[in-house]
Scaffold this motif. Structure first.
Motif, PDB file in Angstrom:
ATOM      1  N   PHE A   1      -0.981  -8.423 -52.100  1.00 39.63           N
ATOM      2  CA  PHE A   1       0.273  -8.066 -51.451  1.00 39.63           C
ATOM      3  C   PHE A   1       1.181  -7.422 -52.483  1.00 39.63           C
ATOM      4  O   PHE A   1       0.955  -7.533 -53.682  1.00 39.63           O
ATOM      5  CB  PHE A   1       0.961  -9.324 -50.894  1.00 39.63           C
TER       6      PHE A   1
ATOM      7  N   ARG B   1       7.459  -8.572 -48.230  1.00 38.11           N
ATOM      8  CA  ARG B   1       6.130  -8.593 -48.852  1.00 38.11           C
ATOM      9  C   ARG B   1       5.119  -8.015 -47.869  1.00 38.11           C
ATOM     10  O   ARG B   1       4.988  -8.512 -46.749  1.00 38.11           O
ATOM     11  CB  ARG B   1       5.768 -10.019 -49.243  1.00 38.11           C
TER      12      ARG B   1
ATOM     13  N   ARG C   1       1.191 -12.016 -44.505  1.00 38.25           N
ATOM     14  CA  ARG C   1       1.512 -12.990 -45.545  1.00 38.25           C
ATOM     15  C   ARG C   1       1.436 -14.410 -45.012  1.00 38.25           C
ATOM     16  O   ARG C   1       1.239 -15.356 -45.768  1.00 38.25           O
ATOM     17  CB  ARG C   1       2.905 -12.714 -46.101  1.00 38.25           C
TER      18      ARG C   1
ATOM     19  N   TRP D   1      -0.672 -18.542 -53.707  1.00 38.29           N
ATOM     20  CA  TRP D   1      -0.109 -17.309 -54.242  1.00 38.29           C
ATOM     21  C   TRP D   1      -0.029 -17.350 -55.752  1.00 38.29           C
ATOM     22  O   TRP D   1       0.216 -18.407 -56.344  1.00 38.29           O
ATOM     23  CB  TRP D   1       1.308 -17.084 -53.695  1.00 38.29           C
TER      24      TRP D   1
END
Length: 123
Positions: free
Chosen positions: A37, A45, A107, A113
């Motif tokens: 991303f 994002r 997302r 992440w």
């Protein structure tokens, strides 16, 4: 504990190339799907590319034909090769992971992440 660590960002001129890496640890890499991303200042994002454990890939229209996502299961590492970079590609790039499921550029479909790596493209 799942950990994702990005590297490979930097500053390049328009038309240049960069290769981002995402090293994963803390889980069985082969069972997960992964994605890249990016987030530019003042913007949300957005998904760039995703790959599942079988190697199936999807790309955002904005980068299709210019980037390639790949992975090395033996190294538990995912890559993003970016060519023909444009100033609008400037953003913080994040890798993300989740267990199973289908490839996605949303997302909300990822729960793990990394901290991000900055890509800056000058004209």
């Amino acid at each position: 504990q799942v950990q994702l660590v990005e590297s490979g960002g930097g500053s390049v001129q328009s038309g240049g190339s960069l290769r981002l890496s995402c090293a994963a640890s803390g889980y069985k890499y082969n069972n997960y799907r992964m994605a890249w991303f990016r987030q530019a200042p003042g913007k949300g994002r957005e998904g760039v590319a995703a790959i599942d454990s079988a190697g199936n890939t999807i790309y955002a229209d904005s980068v299709k034909g210019r980037v390639t996502i790949s992975q090395d299961h033996a190294k538990s590492t995912m890559y993003l090769q970016m060519n023909s970079l444009k100033p609008e590609d400037t953003a913080m790039y994040y890798c993300a992971a989740n267990l199973g499921g289908w490839n996605s550029l949303s997302r909300y479909d990822y729960i793990y992440w990394g901290q991000g790596t900055q890509v800056t493209v000058s004209s």
